[in-house]
Design a protein around this motif. Structure first.
Motif, PDB file in Angstrom:
ATOM      1  N   LYS A 203       0.827  -1.207   0.000  1.00 14.98           N
ATOM      2  CA  LYS A 203       0.000   0.000   0.000  1.00 14.98           C
ATOM      3  C   LYS A 203       0.863   1.258   0.000  1.00 14.98           C
ATOM      4  O   LYS A 203       0.577   2.236  -0.709  1.00 14.98           O
ATOM      5  N   LYS A 204       1.941   1.218   0.792  1.00 13.10           N
ATOM      6  CA  LYS A 204       2.839   2.361   0.848  1.00 13.10           C
ATOM      7  C   LYS A 204       3.513   2.599  -0.498  1.00 13.10           C
ATOM      8  O   LYS A 204       3.630   3.744  -0.959  1.00 13.10           O
ATOM      9  N   HIS A 205       3.937   1.488  -1.135  1.00 15.40           N
ATOM     10  CA  HIS A 205       4.593   1.605  -2.443  1.00 15.40           C
ATOM     11  C   HIS A 205       3.617   2.171  -3.482  1.00 15.40           C
ATOM     12  O   HIS A 205       3.990   3.043  -4.285  1.00 15.40           O
ATOM     13  N   ARG A 206       2.393   1.688  -3.485  1.00 17.96           N
ATOM     14  CA  ARG A 206       1.407   2.188  -4.439  1.00 17.96           C
ATOM     15  C   ARG A 206       1.120   3.670  -4.213  1.00 17.96           C
ATOM     16  O   ARG A 206       0.936   4.426  -5.162  1.00 17.96           O
ATOM     17  N   LYS A 207       1.081   4.067  -2.958  1.00 16.87           N
ATOM     18  CA  LYS A 207       0.837   5.472  -2.653  1.00 16.87           C
ATOM     19  C   LYS A 207       1.970   6.336  -3.196  1.00 16.87           C
ATOM     20  O   LYS A 207       1.738   7.414  -3.771  1.00 16.87           O
ATOM     21  N   GLU A 208       3.208   5.857  -3.029  1.00 19.57           N
ATOM     22  CA  GLU A 208       4.357   6.598  -3.534  1.00 19.57           C
ATOM     23  C   GLU A 208       4.313   6.709  -5.054  1.00 19.57           C
ATOM     24  O   GLU A 208       4.614   7.769  -5.628  1.00 19.57           O
ATOM     25  N   VAL A 209       3.948   5.599  -5.726  1.00 17.66           N
ATOM     26  CA  VAL A 209       3.850   5.614  -7.186  1.00 17.66           C
ATOM     27  C   VAL A 209       2.784   6.606  -7.639  1.00 17.66           C
ATOM     28  O   VAL A 209       2.988   7.390  -8.576  1.00 17.66           O
ATOM     29  N   ASP A 210       1.624   6.577  -6.970  1.00 16.63           N
ATOM     30  CA  ASP A 210       0.544   7.509  -7.328  1.00 16.63           C
ATOM     31  C   ASP A 210       0.982   8.958  -7.140  1.00 16.63           C
ATOM     32  O   ASP A 210       0.665   9.830  -7.958  1.00 16.63           O
ATOM     33  N   GLU A 211       1.710   9.202  -6.055  1.00 16.00           N
ATOM     34  CA  GLU A 211       2.185  10.567  -5.811  1.00 16.00           C
ATOM     35  C   GLU A 211       3.162  11.012  -6.888  1.00 16.00           C
ATOM     36  O   GLU A 211       3.135  12.168  -7.334  1.00 16.00           O
ATOM     37  N   ARG A 212       4.026  10.085  -7.324  1.00 24.24           N
ATOM     38  CA  ARG A 212       4.983  10.427  -8.374  1.00 24.24           C
ATOM     39  C   ARG A 212       4.269  10.697  -9.705  1.00 24.24           C
ATOM     40  O   ARG A 212       4.644  11.606 -10.448  1.00 24.24           O
ATOM     41  N   GLU A 215       2.706  14.088  -9.486  1.00 26.29           N
ATOM     42  CA  GLU A 215       3.738  15.113  -9.574  1.00 26.29           C
ATOM     43  C   GLU A 215       4.205  15.297 -11.005  1.00 26.29           C
ATOM     44  O   GLU A 215       4.422  16.415 -11.481  1.00 26.29           O
TER      45      GLU A 215
END
Length: 259
Positions: A203-212, A215
């Motif tokens: 979940k954390k990794h997916r959140k980071e990908v979505d944020e990138r 951006e």
């Protein structure tokens, strides 16, 4: 009504009978109980004080007989038959049925040869008839007759009375099962914890990908807004090129006279 419920009623009846009789009069109770077609447990009758008092008396052979039906088999009876009352046909059938239950306690695949030897049966047809009519139809066992492999595959067998010393063995078996179950539970909990951790990481990794991704979209939009040429200017330039090409095409067609 299953076999256990049926037996409970019969056991209560014979326990009451044994409790109000004593001495030689108990012999008839023992014979009736060991001949009854639906009774396969005898420990409660054995525990009646009046029955236990038969030990050391002239009627002690009936106590021994009842003990044989509680714990013994047909082959064991034959070895001491001279010391016990002679059995009637119903008792012989009962003891052979109990023998099948004893064999099924330790093995779920019973070879025909073993069964025929233990039951004094001379041929396969007689054995299969006995297993079907006197065991499976009665409800004390369920299984499959495998004629190709010459064996009886036991799927269910009613339990017999516990033999002396057997309770301790059963308790040890249950203790071992409990220990194994506890270890399995700990292992499952560890795996669940690991799965939860991996889920949180995902979940954390997916959140980071979505944020990138968001951006990157913002960056591209910002760059597009900062381009000095607007959309109208770009399309105007493209239009001018198309007009120039069309003029050249018309001038080339005028140079060739019509013949």
């Amino acid at each position: 009504m299953d076999i256990e419920e049926k037996q409970s009623e019969h056991i209560d009846f014979f326990v009451k009978q044994a409790s109000i009789l004593s001495g030689p009069a108990l012999s008839n109770v023992v014979v009736q109980a060991t001949s009854h077609p639906s009774l396969f447990a005898f420990s409660e009758i054995l525990a009646v004080p009046n029955v236990l008092q038969l030990e050391g008396t002239d009627s002690s052979i009936f106590l021994d007989l009842l003990t044989m039906f509680a714990h013994g088999t047909w082959s064991e009876y034959k070895r001491v038959a001279s010391q016990l009352p002679q059995l009637v046909p119903d008792q012989i059938l009962k003891l052979k049925q109990l023998t099948v239950l004893t064999l099924a306690e330790t093995d779920k695949i019973l070879p025909y040869d073993t069964l025929m030897q233990e039951l004094d049966v001379s041929n396969v047809r007689e054995l299969e008839d006995f297993l079907i009519n006197d065991c499976m139809y009665v409800g004390i066992v369920r299984g499959k007759l495998d004629q190709l492999r010459r064996c009886f595959e036991v799927q269910f067998a009613a339990g017999r009375d516990l033999r002396p010393g057997q309770l301790g063995s059963m308790i040890q078996t249950l203790d071992n099962w409990l220990t194994t179950s506890d270890n399995l539970l700990v292992s499952m909990q560890e795996k669940i914890k690991w799965a939860d951790t991996m889920g949180e990481m995902d979940k954390k990794h997916r959140k980071e990908v979505d944020e990138r991704v968001e951006e990157a979209k913002k960056t591209l939009t910002l760059k597009a807004n900062m381009d000095p040429r607007g959309h109208g200017e770009i399309f105007s330039e493209l239009g001018g090129v198309m007009d120039y090409d069309q003029d050249r095409s018309r001038s080339k067609r005028r140079r060739h006279p019509i013949g």
